[in-house]
Structures are given as structure tokens and as C-alpha cells.
Enzyme design. Structure first.
Site, PDB file in Angstrom:
ATOM      1  N   ASN A 241       0.865  -1.174   0.000  1.00  0.00           N
ATOM      2  CA  ASN A 241       0.000   0.000   0.000  1.00  0.00           C
ATOM      3  C   ASN A 241       0.905   1.228   0.000  1.00  0.00           C
ATOM      4  O   ASN A 241       1.440   1.605   1.041  1.00  0.00           O
ATOM      5  CB  ASN A 241      -0.901  -0.027   1.251  1.00  0.00           C
ATOM      6  CG  ASN A 241      -1.773   1.206   1.350  1.00  0.00           C
ATOM      7  OD1 ASN A 241      -1.878   1.982   0.400  1.00  0.00           O
ATOM      8  ND2 ASN A 241      -2.410   1.381   2.504  1.00  0.00           N
TER       9      ASN A 241
ATOM     10  N   LYS B 108       0.150   4.242  -0.448  1.00  0.00           N
ATOM     11  CA  LYS B 108      -0.503   5.458   0.072  1.00  0.00           C
ATOM     12  C   LYS B 108      -0.157   6.639  -0.837  1.00  0.00           C
ATOM     13  O   LYS B 108       0.017   6.452  -2.040  1.00  0.00           O
ATOM     14  CB  LYS B 108      -0.103   5.697   1.528  1.00  0.00           C
ATOM     15  CG  LYS B 108      -0.315   4.452   2.386  1.00  0.00           C
ATOM     16  CD  LYS B 108      -0.197   4.693   3.856  1.00  0.00           C
ATOM     17  CE  LYS B 108      -0.398   3.378   4.599  1.00  0.00           C
ATOM     18  NZ  LYS B 108      -0.389   3.532   6.053  1.00  0.00           N
TER      19      LYS B 108
ATOM     20  N   HIS C 170      -9.676   1.549   4.255  1.00  0.00           N
ATOM     21  CA  HIS C 170      -8.454   1.716   5.038  1.00  0.00           C
ATOM     22  C   HIS C 170      -8.751   2.682   6.190  1.00  0.00           C
ATOM     23  O   HIS C 170      -9.530   3.622   6.025  1.00  0.00           O
ATOM     24  CB  HIS C 170      -7.330   2.254   4.154  1.00  0.00           C
ATOM     25  CG  HIS C 170      -6.009   2.213   4.838  1.00  0.00           C
ATOM     26  ND1 HIS C 170      -5.628   3.167   5.757  1.00  0.00           N
ATOM     27  CD2 HIS C 170      -5.004   1.310   4.788  1.00  0.00           C
ATOM     28  CE1 HIS C 170      -4.437   2.858   6.222  1.00  0.00           C
ATOM     29  NE2 HIS C 170      -4.037   1.738   5.666  1.00  0.00           N
TER      30      HIS C 170
ATOM     31  N   GLU D 141      -7.211   5.100   7.300  1.00  0.00           N
ATOM     32  CA  GLU D 141      -6.977   6.520   6.969  1.00  0.00           C
ATOM     33  C   GLU D 141      -8.168   7.101   6.223  1.00  0.00           C
ATOM     34  O   GLU D 141      -8.512   8.264   6.382  1.00  0.00           O
ATOM     35  CB  GLU D 141      -5.675   6.644   6.159  1.00  0.00           C
ATOM     36  CG  GLU D 141      -4.459   6.385   7.047  1.00  0.00           C
ATOM     37  CD  GLU D 141      -3.274   5.741   6.344  1.00  0.00           C
ATOM     38  OE1 GLU D 141      -3.196   5.763   5.110  1.00  0.00           O
ATOM     39  OE2 GLU D 141      -2.411   5.193   7.065  1.00  0.00           O
TER      40      GLU D 141
ATOM     41  N   GLU E  10      -6.024  -4.499  10.377  1.00  0.00           N
ATOM     42  CA  GLU E  10      -4.967  -3.519  10.639  1.00  0.00           C
ATOM     43  C   GLU E  10      -5.281  -2.757  11.921  1.00  0.00           C
ATOM     44  O   GLU E  10      -6.032  -1.770  11.886  1.00  0.00           O
ATOM     45  CB  GLU E  10      -4.876  -2.521   9.478  1.00  0.00           C
ATOM     46  CG  GLU E  10      -4.554  -3.177   8.150  1.00  0.00           C
ATOM     47  CD  GLU E  10      -3.944  -2.173   7.189  1.00  0.00           C
ATOM     48  OE1 GLU E  10      -2.822  -2.438   6.734  1.00  0.00           O
ATOM     49  OE2 GLU E  10      -4.549  -1.132   6.916  1.00  0.00           O
TER      50      GLU E  10
ATOM     51  N   GLY F 259       2.042   2.422  10.790  1.00  0.00           N
ATOM     52  CA  GLY F 259       3.032   3.482  10.651  1.00  0.00           C
ATOM     53  C   GLY F 259       3.701   3.877  11.965  1.00  0.00           C
ATOM     54  O   GLY F 259       4.386   4.889  12.039  1.00  0.00           O
TER      55      GLY F 259
ATOM     56  N   SER G 145       2.901  -2.013  10.469  1.00  0.00           N
ATOM     57  CA  SER G 145       4.341  -2.122  10.711  1.00  0.00           C
ATOM     58  C   SER G 145       4.924  -3.494  10.373  1.00  0.00           C
ATOM     59  O   SER G 145       5.819  -3.981  11.068  1.00  0.00           O
ATOM     60  CB  SER G 145       4.676  -1.715  12.150  1.00  0.00           C
ATOM     61  OG  SER G 145       4.267  -0.387  12.388  1.00  0.00           O
TER      62      SER G 145
HETATM   63  P1  PGA Z   1       2.478   0.396   7.705  1.00  0.00           P
HETATM   64  O1  PGA Z   1       1.033   0.642   7.008  1.00  0.00           O
HETATM   65  O2  PGA Z   1       2.997  -0.888   7.154  1.00  0.00           O
HETATM   66  O3  PGA Z   1       3.291   1.582   7.280  1.00  0.00           O
HETATM   67  O4  PGA Z   1       2.242   0.331   9.155  1.00  0.00           O
HETATM   68  C1  PGA Z   1       0.148  -0.404   6.821  1.00  0.00           C
HETATM   69  C2  PGA Z   1      -1.116   0.107   6.166  1.00  0.00           C
HETATM   70  O5  PGA Z   1      -1.590   1.185   6.557  1.00  0.00           O
HETATM   71  O6  PGA Z   1      -1.680  -0.545   5.271  1.00  0.00           O
END
Ligand code: PGA
Length: 253
Positions: free
Chosen positions: A9, A11, A97, A99, A169, A175, A215
């Protein structure tokens, strides 16, 4: 046998040249993935065409969108429809997601509309769920994630649910560098599969891939993916570094 999936992903990262270089490096590594494995690149809309060109028809490598709009077409300036994606040969899309839920106020009901449109257009949704830290601290994560599934997915028929990929998630792990422990991941994945089994039966629940996100790194992927109910990962930060994502793909069961 359900698919083991490494989903990148990206983003809202990378300019066009960086994106082009990254995907070429990963595809150039020529990793032989097995029949039961899949690698998906969820890229920003403007890079779909380029990414699809690089991936071509290499077996078990796919390109996904990171979102779509919940209407078929019309006066929605700046939005992208599932028909547009389908017409470009894009058959995967991340839906819900955290976000999108947080910054764009996407509700479980809106996500159900997006899921319906994806399925009607032969696009496999990668449906994200996961609890915030406050919910985890209160020990209410099962209930919280259960409601997300129920309100966005459980109107689907047994035939339809087979075409969904679920990504768990935990928001507190996205993140942050703070990964769920293998026990926490396995516990939640097992719970999600049991909820799916109650609704659709064991056979179908056992066919649905449930990815872990939050992560995932080159150094911890193998351990997380080794959990019996974890079928790969949805990877943000580490998917932006060719070497790291290559290691993550290689860590698939
Ligand atoms: P990350 O993000 O691996 O940077 O924690 C995962 C995601 O939001 O899909």
C-alpha cells in the site's frame, strides 16, 4: 487452499519516476512465487496504468487501486469509479483503510456500497478493519471489528463473500513501528475467521484470506505470516523500499 498475499500500500507516496523505479526493481527481482501466493501493488490512481504495464501478465502479480467512489458515475469531481478501474484492467481495490475512515469520514455503510460496486464490476475488495488504541486498551477489539465486518460485509451472499480479501490492521500499529505480537495477530485473525464461519460456514471462512497490516517489515514478516490464520500482509512503509518488500514477498507461506 486460500491465497497467501503480500499487498503493498504505497498510500500518497513517491513521485512518478520513483514509483516507476520501485515497481521495476521489484518485478526485476524475478521472485518465483508459488501457485498459492499473490503479490498486489496498491498504487495511487495516476500510477495504475504504468504499474499495470510493468507487471504485465506475470503470474500472480496484480495491481490495485487504494480507493474508489461509492457511486456508479456522474458529477463527482475528482472521484474515480469502479467502472473506470475495471475498464483499465484493475481487478483489486483497497476498501475502508483506516486513513479513509478517519480523514474522509467513510462509514461502514458507505463501505458496504463500495464493496457492492466492486463486486458488481469484478473487482476484489481488500476490506480493511481494525480498532484504535483506546478500544484495544478497553479490551473491546473483538466487538469493534466484528461490527465493522457485520455492517460492511454481512449483507453479501456466500458466493460474494468468497471474493473478498480481509485485512486486519490495528490502527495503533499502522506506521508506528509498533507491530501486534504474533499472539495478538493470531487471536484476532482466528476470531475474524470464526465470525465469518458463523455467518457463512467453515468451508467458506477457511477460503478467505485474512491479511495482517501494521508495521510489517522485512525483519518481522516471516514470524507474523507463520501464524496459522494470518495469510500475508498489507504493507505500507516497508513496501516503499524494493529490498524490503522483496523480502516480505519471500516470507509468504
Ligand atoms: P504500515 O502501514 O505498514 O506503514 O504500518 C500499513 C497500512 O496502513 O496498510
Amino acid at each position: 487452499m486460500r491465497k497467501q498475499i503480500a499487498a503493498a500500500n504505497w498510500k500518497m507516496n513517491l513521485n512518478f519516476q520513483q514509483a516507476d523505479k520501485l515497481i521495476n526493481e521489484i518485478m526485476g527481482a524475478d521472485i518465483k512465487i508459488k501457485e498459492n501466493q499473490l503479490t498486489i501493488f496498491a498504487v495511487p490512481y495516476p500510477y495504475l496504468s504504468m504499474s499495470k504495464g510493468v507487471v504485465g501478465d506475470v503470474q500472480n502479480y496484480k495491481v490495485a487501486a487504494q480507493n474508489c467512489y461509492q457511486k456508479i458515475s456522474g458529477a463527482y469531481t475528482g472521484e474515480v469509479s469502479v467502472e473506470m478501474l475495471h475498464s483499465m484492467g484493475i481487478y483489486y481495490c483497497i476498501i475502508g483503510h483506516s486513513e479513509r475512515r478517519e480523514y474522509f469520514n467513510e462509514s461502514n455503510a458507505t463501505l458496504a456500497e463500495k464493496i457492492n460496486l466492486c463486486l458488481a464490476n469484478e473487482i476484489t475488495p481488500i476490506f480493511c478493519c481494525g480498532e484504535p488504541l483506546s478500544v484495544r486498551e478497553a479490551g473491546k477489539q473483538d466487538e469493534y471489528v466484528g461490527v465493522q465486518l457485520k455492517e460492511s460485509l454481512f449483507h453479501l451472499s456466500a458466493e460474494q463473500i468468497k471474493n473478498i480479501i480481509v485485512a486486519y490492521e490495528p490502527i495503533w500499529a499502522i506506521g508506528t513501528g509498533k507491530t501486534a505480537t504474533t499472539e495478538q495477530a493470531q487471536e484476532m485473525h482466528q476470531y475474524l475467521r470464526s465470525v465469518l464461519a458463523v455467518q457463512y460456514g467453515n468451508d467458506i471462512a477457511n477460503e478467505i484470506s485474512i491479511l495482517y497490516g501494521g508495521s510489517v517489515k522485512a525483519g518481522n514478516a516471516k514470524e507474523i505470516f507463520s501464524c496459522p490464520d494470518v495469510d500475508g500482509g498489507l504493507v505500507g512503509g516497508a513496501s516503499l523500499v524494493a529490498h524490503d518488500f522483496i523480502e516480505i514477498i519471500k516470507a509468504l507461506k
